[in-house]
Design an enzyme around this catalytic site. Structure first.
Site, PDB file in Angstrom:
ATOM      1  N   VAL A 254       2.370   3.041   2.485  1.00  0.00           N
ATOM      2  CA  VAL A 254       3.598   3.011   3.291  1.00  0.00           C
ATOM      3  C   VAL A 254       4.607   2.029   2.683  1.00  0.00           C
ATOM      4  O   VAL A 254       5.797   2.337   2.544  1.00  0.00           O
ATOM      5  CB  VAL A 254       3.292   2.637   4.770  1.00  0.00           C
TER       6      VAL A 254
ATOM      7  N   ASP B  84       1.515  -8.458  -1.476  1.00  0.00           N
ATOM      8  CA  ASP B  84       0.232  -7.912  -1.031  1.00  0.00           C
ATOM      9  C   ASP B  84      -0.849  -8.969  -1.220  1.00  0.00           C
ATOM     10  O   ASP B  84      -0.761  -9.816  -2.107  1.00  0.00           O
ATOM     11  CB  ASP B  84      -0.139  -6.648  -1.814  1.00  0.00           C
TER      12      ASP B  84
ATOM     13  N   THR C 293       4.945  -1.576  10.882  1.00  0.00           N
ATOM     14  CA  THR C 293       4.290  -0.257  11.022  1.00  0.00           C
ATOM     15  C   THR C 293       2.793  -0.349  11.321  1.00  0.00           C
ATOM     16  O   THR C 293       2.148   0.671  11.556  1.00  0.00           O
ATOM     17  CB  THR C 293       4.397   0.610   9.734  1.00  0.00           C
TER      18      THR C 293
ATOM     19  N   GLY D 259       0.849  -1.189   0.000  1.00  0.00           N
ATOM     20  CA  GLY D 259       0.000   0.000   0.000  1.00  0.00           C
ATOM     21  C   GLY D 259       0.885   1.238   0.000  1.00  0.00           C
ATOM     22  O   GLY D 259       2.033   1.202  -0.447  1.00  0.00           O
TER      23      GLY D 259
ATOM     24  N   ARG E  75      -7.816   3.322   9.747  1.00  0.00           N
ATOM     25  CA  ARG E  75      -9.174   3.443  10.300  1.00  0.00           C
ATOM     26  C   ARG E  75     -10.073   4.244   9.368  1.00  0.00           C
ATOM     27  O   ARG E  75      -9.688   5.292   8.858  1.00  0.00           O
ATOM     28  CB  ARG E  75      -9.080   4.142  11.661  1.00  0.00           C
TER      29      ARG E  75
ATOM     30  N   HIS F 289       3.198   4.853  20.621  1.00  0.00           N
ATOM     31  CA  HIS F 289       3.092   5.526  19.331  1.00  0.00           C
ATOM     32  C   HIS F 289       1.619   5.865  19.160  1.00  0.00           C
ATOM     33  O   HIS F 289       0.833   5.073  18.663  1.00  0.00           O
ATOM     34  CB  HIS F 289       3.558   4.590  18.212  1.00  0.00           C
TER      35      HIS F 289
HETATM   36  N1  APR Z   1      -1.313  -9.640   3.762  1.00  0.00           N
HETATM   37  C1  APR Z   1      -0.694  -8.833   2.887  1.00  0.00           C
HETATM   38  N2  APR Z   1      -1.115  -7.597   2.594  1.00  0.00           N
HETATM   39  C2  APR Z   1      -2.208  -7.146   3.232  1.00  0.00           C
HETATM   40  C3  APR Z   1      -2.900  -7.939   4.184  1.00  0.00           C
HETATM   41  C4  APR Z   1      -2.411  -9.236   4.443  1.00  0.00           C
HETATM   42  N3  APR Z   1      -3.010 -10.050   5.305  1.00  0.00           N
HETATM   43  N4  APR Z   1      -3.949  -7.220   4.641  1.00  0.00           N
HETATM   44  C5  APR Z   1      -3.903  -6.025   4.030  1.00  0.00           C
HETATM   45  N5  APR Z   1      -2.858  -5.966   3.178  1.00  0.00           N
HETATM   46  C6  APR Z   1      -2.441  -4.864   2.308  1.00  0.00           C
HETATM   47  C7  APR Z   1      -3.593  -4.143   1.630  1.00  0.00           C
HETATM   48  O1  APR Z   1      -4.057  -4.871   0.503  1.00  0.00           O
HETATM   49  C8  APR Z   1      -2.941  -2.806   1.241  1.00  0.00           C
HETATM   50  O2  APR Z   1      -2.358  -2.844  -0.044  1.00  0.00           O
HETATM   51  O3  APR Z   1      -1.832  -3.844   3.083  1.00  0.00           O
HETATM   52  C9  APR Z   1      -1.842  -2.635   2.304  1.00  0.00           C
HETATM   53  C10 APR Z   1      -2.075  -1.451   3.208  1.00  0.00           C
HETATM   54  O4  APR Z   1      -1.944  -0.308   2.442  1.00  0.00           O
HETATM   55  P1  APR Z   1      -2.764   1.042   2.676  1.00  0.00           P
HETATM   56  O5  APR Z   1      -4.208   0.734   2.805  1.00  0.00           O
HETATM   57  O6  APR Z   1      -2.315   2.019   1.640  1.00  0.00           O
HETATM   58  O7  APR Z   1      -2.293   1.511   4.145  1.00  0.00           O
HETATM   59  P2  APR Z   1      -0.965   2.301   4.505  1.00  0.00           P
HETATM   60  O8  APR Z   1      -1.240   3.759   4.541  1.00  0.00           O
HETATM   61  O9  APR Z   1       0.158   1.808   3.686  1.00  0.00           O
HETATM   62  O10 APR Z   1      -0.757   1.838   6.031  1.00  0.00           O
HETATM   63  C11 APR Z   1      -0.446   0.505   6.373  1.00  0.00           C
HETATM   64  O11 APR Z   1       0.788   1.104   8.339  1.00  0.00           O
HETATM   65  O12 APR Z   1       1.116   3.192   9.267  1.00  0.00           O
HETATM   66  C12 APR Z   1       0.363   2.017   9.330  1.00  0.00           C
HETATM   67  O13 APR Z   1      -1.799   2.705  10.198  1.00  0.00           O
HETATM   68  C13 APR Z   1      -1.116   2.262   9.067  1.00  0.00           C
HETATM   69  O14 APR Z   1      -1.816   0.072   9.760  1.00  0.00           O
HETATM   70  C14 APR Z   1      -1.577   0.893   8.633  1.00  0.00           C
HETATM   71  C15 APR Z   1      -0.333   0.359   7.880  1.00  0.00           C
END
Ligand code: APR
Length: 308
Positions: free
Chosen positions: A10, A30, A115, A8, A79, A172
């Site tokens: 991050v 992912d 993270t 995603g 969230r 955090h």
């Molecule tokens: N296995 C692999 N990937 C997963 C899984 C899993 N079980 N569950 C979710 N994902 C992937 C999602 O498909 C998505 O591409 O994790 C990614 C998360 O990306 P974003 O929604 O863009 O979130 P992001 O802003 O990157 O934050 C990720 O880090 O800082 C923390 O609070 C934030 O918990 C969140 C995490």
């Protein structure tokens, strides 16, 4: 090889910073089919344009983390407005469980950087699920909070953030503990060169930074975490033994037990090489313990969800 689980915002930002440092080949994984492959292809093109000699692969199969000595977990859900805290905890607990089990199976010797929020609780969950030694699970926290604190101090006092050594410990989140007495600007404690009201301003700006980014652009921060993860990964991969503030398992340090919380640590090839115990005053200690108690409360909810 470095694996990033969660392609995603991050995860991709971390991959970008790691790529330009040419530390090692990168595998992005992912759960959404195509997402990591697509990001890896785009990043691969960027690496080609920049003339970088690293290989970036994408996959939706956890098996492809096999052989990684460093796994960065950026999988999880941010969230949403209509979601309760418990619902978020439930969703991310499920993520930590499946990702943790996969790391245990396919990268059993890796150091893990995480993270996923709520961070200190999720780090504890990941440690439990993997069963790894405590030095191999590192929660990403104080580098971001401290980086933000240094940013605000720098802008107000006209000193480069490179000459500022910020101190943010504990949770955090809303209960983070900013320690101005142990925040140094060119070697001087912040308390000696900034007024009480300026210090309060710095604290408030640091605490509000994440929310402000969401308010302004609609989604949470990714470049700050990406940059922080890259420098921590570099210290681990190159065994640099630099000091970072991170959420690690405390077993008697700072007078607390069985909890992940933010403190300064030395990062090297084995992960957490050393935990540094800062000389806190009674008041600072009290604030730290309150922060730790907030984490512990969340951890017991998480353990019930994970049935651990
Ligand atoms: N296995 C692999 N990937 C997963 C899984 C899993 N079980 N569950 C979710 N994902 C992937 C999602 O498909 C998505 O591409 O994790 C990614 C998360 O990306 P974003 O929604 O863009 O979130 P992001 O802003 O990157 O934050 C990720 O880090 O800082 C923390 O609070 C934030 O918990 C969140 C995490």
């Amino acid at each position: 090889m470095i694996t990033i689980v969660g392609a995603g915002r991050v995860g991709v930002s971390a991959a970008t910073f790691l790529m330009v440092r040419e530390l090692d080949d990168i595998t992005l994984i992912d759960i959404i089919p195509g997402r990591a492959e697509g990001e890896a292809l785009d990043l691969g093109h960027a690496a080609s344009i920049l003339g970088l000699s690293i290989d970036i692969r994408g996959s939706s199969d956890y098996k492809d983390m096999t052989g990684s000595d460093l796994v960065i977990v950026t999988a999880g859900f941010p969230r949403k407005a209509d979601m309760t805290r418990e619902q978020l905890l439930q969703k991310n607990a499920d993520v930590i469980k499946s990702v943790g089990e996969a790391i245990k199976e396919y990268a059993p010797n890796a150091v893990v950087l995480l993270t996923t929020n709520p961070l200190d609780m999720m780090a504890y969950g990941l440690w439990k699920v993997t069963g790894f030694e405590r030095n191999r699970i590192i929660g990403f926290s104080g580098v971001l909070d401290g980086g933000r604190l240094a940013y605000y101090i720098s802008r107000k006092l006209g000193v480069s953030p490179a000459s500022i050594d910020p101190c943010v410990i504990g949770q955090h989140g809303q209960k983070m503990v900013v320690v101005p007495r142990l925040t140094f600007v060119g070697g001087k404690p912040l308390t000696e060169i900034a007024s009480t009201s300026e210090i309060e301003e710095f604290k408030k700006a640091t605490l509000d930074a994440g929310r402000k980014i969401i308010e302004l652009r609609g989604w949470s921060s990714n470049h700050g975490p990406g940059a922080g993860l890259a420098i921590m990964a570099e210290s681990i991969k190159k065994d640099q033994k630099k000091v970072f503030y991170a959420s690690v398992y405390l077993d008697g340090e700072y007078g607390v037990n069985d909890v992940f919380a933010g403190v300064p640590v030395v990062l090297g090839r084995r992960g957490v090489e050393k935990i540094i115990e800062l000389p806190l005053t009674d008041e600072e200690k009290k604030e730290f313990i309150e922060s730790v108690n907030a984490i512990k409360k969340g951890v017991s909810e998480l353990m019930q969800i994970l049935k651990l």
